[in-house]
Scaffold this motif. Structure first.
Motif, PDB file in Angstrom:
ATOM      1  N   MET A   1     -16.538  -0.607  -7.996  1.00 17.73           N
ATOM      2  CA  MET A   1     -16.866  -1.480  -6.857  1.00 17.73           C
ATOM      3  C   MET A   1     -15.574  -1.965  -6.186  1.00 17.73           C
ATOM      4  O   MET A   1     -14.589  -1.253  -6.209  1.00 17.73           O
ATOM      5  N   CYS A   2     -15.613  -3.192  -5.672  1.00 17.49           N
ATOM      6  CA  CYS A   2     -14.469  -3.740  -4.932  1.00 17.49           C
ATOM      7  C   CYS A   2     -14.341  -3.088  -3.555  1.00 17.49           C
ATOM      8  O   CYS A   2     -15.167  -2.267  -3.206  1.00 17.49           O
ATOM      9  N   GLY A   3     -13.340  -3.451  -2.783  1.00 23.94           N
ATOM     10  CA  GLY A   3     -13.407  -2.998  -1.404  1.00 23.94           C
ATOM     11  C   GLY A   3     -12.084  -2.791  -0.696  1.00 23.94           C
ATOM     12  O   GLY A   3     -11.043  -3.276  -1.130  1.00 23.94           O
ATOM     13  N   GLY A  70      -6.310  -3.977   3.866  1.00 25.69           N
ATOM     14  CA  GLY A  70      -6.561  -4.998   2.849  1.00 25.69           C
ATOM     15  C   GLY A  70      -7.362  -4.424   1.698  1.00 25.69           C
ATOM     16  O   GLY A  70      -8.045  -3.396   1.846  1.00 25.69           O
ATOM     17  N   HIS A  71      -7.300  -5.089   0.561  1.00 20.32           N
ATOM     18  CA  HIS A  71      -7.929  -4.554  -0.651  1.00 20.32           C
ATOM     19  C   HIS A  71      -8.386  -5.663  -1.576  1.00 20.32           C
ATOM     20  O   HIS A  71      -7.689  -6.658  -1.766  1.00 20.32           O
ATOM     21  N   THR A  72      -9.566  -5.479  -2.137  1.00 16.38           N
ATOM     22  CA  THR A  72      -9.999  -6.328  -3.237  1.00 16.38           C
ATOM     23  C   THR A  72     -10.130  -5.416  -4.444  1.00 16.38           C
ATOM     24  O   THR A  72     -10.817  -4.402  -4.385  1.00 16.38           O
ATOM     25  N   ARG A  73      -9.463  -5.783  -5.519  1.00 14.33           N
ATOM     26  CA  ARG A  73      -9.315  -4.857  -6.660  1.00 14.33           C
ATOM     27  C   ARG A  73     -10.252  -5.194  -7.810  1.00 14.33           C
ATOM     28  O   ARG A  73     -10.451  -6.366  -8.132  1.00 14.33           O
ATOM     29  N   TRP A  74     -10.782  -4.157  -8.423  1.00 16.42           N
ATOM     30  CA  TRP A  74     -11.466  -4.283  -9.706  1.00 16.42           C
ATOM     31  C   TRP A  74     -10.725  -3.333 -10.639  1.00 16.42           C
ATOM     32  O   TRP A  74     -10.880  -2.121 -10.552  1.00 16.42           O
ATOM     33  N   ALA A  75      -9.854  -3.902 -11.463  1.00 20.62           N
ATOM     34  CA  ALA A  75      -8.884  -3.118 -12.228  1.00 20.62           C
ATOM     35  C   ALA A  75      -9.526  -2.058 -13.115  1.00 20.62           C
ATOM     36  O   ALA A  75     -10.467  -2.334 -13.842  1.00 20.62           O
ATOM     37  N   THR A  76      -9.000  -0.860 -13.020  1.00 21.73           N
ATOM     38  CA  THR A  76      -9.373   0.191 -13.989  1.00 21.73           C
ATOM     39  C   THR A  76      -8.144   0.602 -14.788  1.00 21.73           C
ATOM     40  O   THR A  76      -8.252   0.940 -15.949  1.00 21.73           O
ATOM     41  N   HIS A  77      -6.972   0.604 -14.173  1.00 20.72           N
ATOM     42  CA  HIS A  77      -5.735   1.025 -14.844  1.00 20.72           C
ATOM     43  C   HIS A  77      -4.672  -0.038 -14.593  1.00 20.72           C
ATOM     44  O   HIS A  77      -4.163  -0.159 -13.484  1.00 20.72           O
ATOM     45  N   ALA A  85      -1.935  -5.698  -8.244  1.00 22.42           N
ATOM     46  CA  ALA A  85      -2.801  -5.838  -7.065  1.00 22.42           C
ATOM     47  C   ALA A  85      -2.363  -4.835  -5.994  1.00 22.42           C
ATOM     48  O   ALA A  85      -1.193  -4.458  -5.918  1.00 22.42           O
ATOM     49  N   HIS A  86      -3.312  -4.396  -5.185  1.00 17.87           N
ATOM     50  CA  HIS A  86      -3.001  -3.511  -4.060  1.00 17.87           C
ATOM     51  C   HIS A  86      -2.697  -4.379  -2.849  1.00 17.87           C
ATOM     52  O   HIS A  86      -3.113  -5.537  -2.832  1.00 17.87           O
ATOM     53  N   PRO A  87      -2.076  -3.894  -1.806  1.00 19.10           N
ATOM     54  CA  PRO A  87      -1.589  -2.544  -1.564  1.00 19.10           C
ATOM     55  C   PRO A  87      -0.385  -2.179  -2.443  1.00 19.10           C
ATOM     56  O   PRO A  87       0.349  -3.052  -2.892  1.00 19.10           O
ATOM     57  N   VAL A  98      -3.986   1.582   0.035  1.00 19.85           N
ATOM     58  CA  VAL A  98      -5.014   0.889  -0.745  1.00 19.85           C
ATOM     59  C   VAL A  98      -5.999   1.934  -1.231  1.00 19.85           C
ATOM     60  O   VAL A  98      -6.258   2.926  -0.552  1.00 19.85           O
ATOM     61  N   HIS A  99      -6.563   1.679  -2.404  1.00 22.51           N
ATOM     62  CA  HIS A  99      -7.377   2.690  -3.081  1.00 22.51           C
ATOM     63  C   HIS A  99      -8.513   2.035  -3.839  1.00 22.51           C
ATOM     64  O   HIS A  99      -8.298   1.054  -4.553  1.00 22.51           O
ATOM     65  N   ASN A 100      -9.699   2.584  -3.690  1.00 28.30           N
ATOM     66  CA  ASN A 100     -10.797   2.262  -4.606  1.00 28.30           C
ATOM     67  C   ASN A 100     -11.130   3.528  -5.353  1.00 28.30           C
ATOM     68  O   ASN A 100     -11.296   4.577  -4.735  1.00 28.30           O
ATOM     69  N   GLY A 101     -11.254   3.409  -6.664  1.00 25.30           N
ATOM     70  CA  GLY A 101     -11.608   4.569  -7.471  1.00 25.30           C
ATOM     71  C   GLY A 101     -10.593   4.791  -8.574  1.00 25.30           C
ATOM     72  O   GLY A 101      -9.890   3.863  -8.987  1.00 25.30           O
ATOM     73  N   ILE A 102     -10.527   6.027  -9.024  1.00 27.92           N
ATOM     74  CA  ILE A 102      -9.628   6.371 -10.138  1.00 27.92           C
ATOM     75  C   ILE A 102      -8.927   7.691  -9.832  1.00 27.92           C
ATOM     76  O   ILE A 102      -9.583   8.669  -9.464  1.00 27.92           O
ATOM     77  N   ILE A 103      -7.598   7.709  -9.978  1.00 26.62           N
ATOM     78  CA  ILE A 103      -6.839   8.960  -9.870  1.00 26.62           C
ATOM     79  C   ILE A 103      -6.766   9.530 -11.290  1.00 26.62           C
ATOM     80  O   ILE A 103      -6.007   9.040 -12.141  1.00 26.62           O
ATOM     81  N   ASP A 123       1.367  -0.867 -13.080  1.00 26.48           N
ATOM     82  CA  ASP A 123       0.795  -0.031 -14.145  1.00 26.48           C
ATOM     83  C   ASP A 123      -0.441   0.720 -13.653  1.00 26.48           C
ATOM     84  O   ASP A 123      -1.222   1.232 -14.442  1.00 26.48           O
ATOM     85  N   THR A 124      -0.642   0.746 -12.349  1.00 30.27           N
ATOM     86  CA  THR A 124      -1.884   1.326 -11.810  1.00 30.27           C
ATOM     87  C   THR A 124      -1.785   2.842 -11.668  1.00 30.27           C
ATOM     88  O   THR A 124      -0.697   3.419 -11.589  1.00 30.27           O
ATOM     89  N   ASP A 125      -2.946   3.442 -11.621  1.00 31.23           N
ATOM     90  CA  ASP A 125      -3.044   4.866 -11.264  1.00 31.23           C
ATOM     91  C   ASP A 125      -2.703   5.050  -9.779  1.00 31.23           C
ATOM     92  O   ASP A 125      -2.103   6.039  -9.380  1.00 31.23           O
ATOM     93  N   THR A 126      -3.052   4.068  -8.979  1.00 36.62           N
ATOM     94  CA  THR A 126      -2.907   4.160  -7.517  1.00 36.62           C
ATOM     95  C   THR A 126      -1.458   4.346  -7.062  1.00 36.62           C
ATOM     96  O   THR A 126      -1.192   5.058  -6.088  1.00 36.62           O
ATOM     97  N   GLU A 127      -0.525   3.700  -7.750  1.00 33.92           N
ATOM     98  CA  GLU A 127       0.859   3.707  -7.254  1.00 33.92           C
ATOM     99  C   GLU A 127       1.433   5.128  -7.147  1.00 33.92           C
ATOM    100  O   GLU A 127       2.303   5.386  -6.312  1.00 33.92           O
TER     101      GLU A 127
HETATM  102  N1  GLU Z   1      -7.879   2.365 -10.098  1.00 33.05           N
HETATM  103  C1  GLU Z   1      -7.290   1.425  -9.213  1.00 33.05           C
HETATM  104  C2  GLU Z   1      -6.685   0.265  -9.961  1.00 33.05           C
HETATM  105  O1  GLU Z   1      -6.994   0.037 -11.095  1.00 33.05           O
HETATM  106  C3  GLU Z   1      -8.258   0.938  -8.153  1.00 33.05           C
HETATM  107  C4  GLU Z   1      -9.362   0.095  -8.723  1.00 33.05           C
HETATM  108  C5  GLU Z   1     -10.334  -0.341  -7.635  1.00 33.05           C
HETATM  109  O2  GLU Z   1     -11.183   0.480  -7.245  1.00 33.05           O
HETATM  110  O3  GLU Z   1     -10.199  -1.468  -7.173  1.00 33.05           O
HETATM  111  O4  GLU Z   1      -5.881  -0.440  -9.433  1.00 33.05           O
END
Ligand code: GLU
Length: 224
Positions: A1-3, A70-77, A85-87, A98-103, A123-127
């Motif tokens: 989720m998140c946006g 802009g980004h609202t994050r729900w941490a996965t990595h 936090a993103h960006p 900015v990224h939602n999802g998982i790399i 420590d994110t996958d996004t970076e």
């Molecule tokens: N995988 C990314 C992170 O953990 C994006 C998570 C998200 O969708 O907000 O930062």
């Protein structure tokens, strides 16, 4: 989720981004951030916590400019924290994403980038996506995004901002939602319609495998 949200037009981006992010609050998040091109460079402000924490952090010195993301994050990595936090950006600050999802293949990409001398600040996958932009940069924003997309696996909605071509945002998605709002002399990007409905009712729902080049006067969608 998140946006995610994006804005390009003639108005100040910051309040529009924050307002859009507040409309995505139902998606839940642990940190928030924005990036705005100020005419010279891309100013990034972000912090752990709810949107209110970001509002307080930037109060009195809101980033000024008419294009931003802009980004609202729900941490996965990487745990919820200011630095995660993103960006996210590359070391030069030229590419911001900015990224939602998982790399899914981020570890392999990170190893490749570390070997090439890139230094990471989260420590994110996004970076990896931001550094990969710098690594692959051929002087053309769009062609570089296309090269980067070919190298990443996983699920994503992504919005890119480049300090060399601040007249556009580039966005693409796979297995995550993304919608473009079509305005007059301005355009919007968001994870979901509530974030843009206050500005326009004309929307384009992105499909997987499409890439959109969004300027203030036009939206061009191409197949990847
Ligand atoms: N995988 C990314 C992170 O953990 C994006 C998570 C998200 O969708 O907000 O930062």
């Amino acid at each position: 989720m998140c946006g995610i949200v994006g804005y390009i037009g003639n108005q100040q981006a910051c309040p529009i981004l924050l307002d859009g992010m507040s409309k995505l609050e139902y998606r839940g998040y642990d940190s928030a951030g924005i990036a705005v091109y100020d005419g010279k460079r891309i100013d990034i402000e972000k912090c752990v916590g709810r949107l209110q924490a970001l509002r307080i952090k930037i109060q009195g010195h809101e980033p000024q400019g008419t294009v931003g993301i802009g980004h609202t994050r729900w941490a996965t990595h990487g745990r919820p924290s200011d630095r995660n936090a993103h960006p996210h950006c590359d070391e030069s600050g030229r590419f911001v994403v900015v990224h939602n999802g998982i790399i899914e293949n981020y570890l392999e990409l990170k190893e490749y980038l570390l070997e090439k001398g890139h230094r990471f600040s989260s420590d994110t996958d996004t970076e990896v996506v931001a550094h990969l932009m710098a690594d692959q940069y051929d002087g053309d924003f769009l062609s570089t995004v296309k090269k980067v997309i070919r190298r990443i696996d996983g699920s994503y909605s992504l919005v890119f901002l480049c300090a060399d071509e601040p007249d556009k945002l580039i966005t693409t998605k796979k297995d995550n939602p993304l919608v473009i709002g079509l305005g007059e002399g301005e355009n919007f990007i968001a994870s979901d319609i509530p974030a843009i409905i206050g500005h326009t009712r004309r929307t384009y729902i992105m499909s997987d495998g499409e890439i959109a080049i969004v300027t203030k006067d036009a939206v061009r969608v191409e197949d990847l």
